[in-house]
Design a protein around this motif. Structure first.
Motif, mmCIF file in Angstrom:
data_model
loop_
_atom_site.group_PDB
_atom_site.id
_atom_site.type_symbol
_atom_site.label_atom_id
_atom_site.label_comp_id
_atom_site.label_asym_id
_atom_site.label_seq_id
_atom_site.Cartn_x
_atom_site.Cartn_y
_atom_site.Cartn_z
ATOM 1 N N LEU A 15 0.875 -0.738 -0.107
ATOM 2 C CA LEU A 15 -0.203 -0.203 0.243
ATOM 3 C C LEU A 15 0.830 1.506 0.174
ATOM 4 N N GLN A 16 2.332 0.978 -0.532
ATOM 5 C CA GLN A 16 2.808 2.692 0.336
ATOM 6 C C GLN A 16 2.657 3.076 1.088
ATOM 7 N N VAL A 17 2.610 2.959 2.039
ATOM 8 C CA VAL A 17 1.575 3.611 3.120
ATOM 9 C C VAL A 17 3.558 4.135 4.398
ATOM 10 N N ILE A 37 3.458 -7.503 8.581
ATOM 11 C CA ILE A 37 4.239 -5.001 8.392
ATOM 12 C C ILE A 37 5.495 -5.040 8.519
ATOM 13 N N ALA A 38 5.646 -4.165 7.233
ATOM 14 C CA ALA A 38 6.598 -4.197 7.532
ATOM 15 C C ALA A 38 7.743 -3.891 8.376
ATOM 16 N N CYS A 39 8.890 -4.191 9.042
ATOM 17 C CA CYS A 39 9.464 -3.598 10.016
ATOM 18 C C CYS A 39 10.197 -1.972 9.540
ATOM 19 N N ALA A 45 9.577 0.137 3.634
ATOM 20 C CA ALA A 45 9.524 1.440 3.233
ATOM 21 C C ALA A 45 9.183 1.352 4.927
ATOM 22 N N SER A 46 9.604 2.663 5.285
ATOM 23 C CA SER A 46 10.111 3.302 6.464
ATOM 24 C C SER A 46 8.863 4.264 7.148
ATOM 25 N N TRP A 47 8.545 3.890 8.049
ATOM 26 C CA TRP A 47 7.192 4.410 9.376
ATOM 27 C C TRP A 47 7.910 6.071 9.665
ATOM 28 N N ASP A 48 6.935 6.823 9.609
ATOM 29 C CA ASP A 48 7.028 8.371 10.234
ATOM 30 C C ASP A 48 6.939 7.977 11.032
ATOM 31 N N GLU A 49 6.707 6.717 12.206
ATOM 32 C CA GLU A 49 6.133 7.275 13.583
ATOM 33 C C GLU A 49 7.292 6.487 13.677
ATOM 34 N N GLY A 50 8.278 6.100 13.405
ATOM 35 C CA GLY A 50 10.252 5.570 14.270
ATOM 36 C C GLY A 50 10.178 4.769 14.748
ATOM 37 N N ASP A 51 10.674 4.774 16.170
ATOM 38 C CA ASP A 51 10.737 3.850 17.094
ATOM 39 C C ASP A 51 9.758 3.670 17.597
ATOM 40 N N ASP A 52 8.630 5.192 17.751
ATOM 41 C CA ASP A 52 7.494 4.165 18.224
ATOM 42 C C ASP A 52 6.617 3.781 17.358
ATOM 43 N N LEU A 53 7.317 2.606 16.115
ATOM 44 C CA LEU A 53 6.248 2.158 15.334
ATOM 45 C C LEU A 53 5.692 1.142 15.780
ATOM 46 N N GLY A 70 13.769 -6.717 4.335
ATOM 47 C CA GLY A 70 14.571 -6.491 4.057
ATOM 48 C C GLY A 70 15.767 -6.187 3.907
ATOM 49 N N PHE A 71 16.021 -5.633 3.398
ATOM 50 C CA PHE A 71 18.082 -5.615 3.366
ATOM 51 C C PHE A 71 18.275 -4.389 2.681
#
Length: 279
Positions: A15-17, A37-39, A45-53, A70-71
């Motif tokens: 979903l490229q979220v 869910i992607a790590c 995909a990276s998450w805006d939440e960062g370490d708070d994901l 993924g690596f």
């Protein structure tokens, strides 16, 4: 939260979220609440939440079947580039990849999950001089995961099902399993999904549902298409999966197109899978 057998879900990176809120909104529109869910790596995909994901994801109200890792440096431009750069295949990047895997384990357990999925890399054939060190690396991966109670599912496609079966049998690690993706077997032009299903059934831990056609030019990618429109024979595959005793979720994956196109194709896939299960 428990997930009922053969629940329909989605792979978050399809979903490229970029945020948990965006993911939840898409899931609500699709009418599903199960997600792999992607790590939070560059490829998935990276998450805006960062370490708070983990905190945000656990509070969002959807159910997670596992994480995907993924690596950095993996290059999917062609089958040849990913053969050189994928997973734990290159001995010169293994130490870095093991460190990243350990990070993935931490993220997985923080999410409250016990399953992590990844591509191991192109497994060397029996008799290849590189096989021993590669299997030693996978055994180390198993040990690291076992220490924190995590099962590792290797995604299919980059090797034949016979080679993957032989590798799992050789390793004899109870927490190394299979993330079965029938379309990958066609995209890499490696195997027949239904024959592979029968061979790998005892160790299938999770499933990606996507569809594809085999490549028409050797050493090039096949074509990924919406569910039910390719050579995977999704209806028959789902029936065979049910017959095999698989009771995990069915997570739809779509890796081509714009975000809008992907959503449309995943929406079609949800409807198509519901029809397959109803019949």
């Amino acid at each position: 939260m428990a997930i009922e057998p053969l629940a329909i879900g989605v792979c978050s990176w399809s979903l490229q979220v970029k945020s948990v809120a965006e993911l939840k909104a898409f899931l609500d529109r699709l009418g599903v609440d199960v997600v792999q869910i992607a790590c939070g790596d560059p490829h998935h995909a990276s998450w805006d939440e960062g370490d708070d994901l983990p905190t945000a994801a656990k509070a969002a109200g959807f159910r997670m079947s596992g994480s995907m890792l993924g690596f950095p440096g993996e290059d999917y431009t062609t089958p040849l580039t990913i053969e050189k750069t994928g997973g734990f295949g290159d001995p010169t990047t293994r130490a870095q990849r093991i460190e990243r895997f350990q990070w993935g384990l931490q993220r997985t357990t923080a999410l409250g999950l016990s399953d992590i999925m990844l591509h191991a890399g192109f497994i060397p054939e029996v008799g290849d001089d590189a096989r021993s060190s590669f299997l030693h690396t996978l055994a180390h991966v198993s040990d690291l995961a076992q220490r924190v109670g995590v099962t590792v599912a290797f995604e299919t496609g980059q090797e034949s099902s016979k080679l993957l079966r032989q590798t799992l049998d050789d390793l004899q690690c109870s927490n190394l399993k299979v993330n079965f993706d029938p379309a990958n077997m066609l995209l890499y032009d490696k195997d027949d999904p239904l024959e592979a299903l029968e061979l790998l059934a005892p160790d299938i831990r999770s499933v990606h549902l996507k569809d594809a056609n085999r490549p028409t030019v050797k050493a090039q990618w096949g074509e990924e298409v919406p569910l039910g429109r390719g050579q995977t024979n999704t209806k028959l595959f789902v029936k065979a999966l049910q017959k095999s005793g698989y009771r995990g979720p069915l997570c739809i994956e779509r890796e081509v197109g714009t975000q809008e196109e992907r959503f449309r194709d995943i929406e079609h896939g949800v409807k198509f899978l519901r029809e397959c299960l109803a019949s």
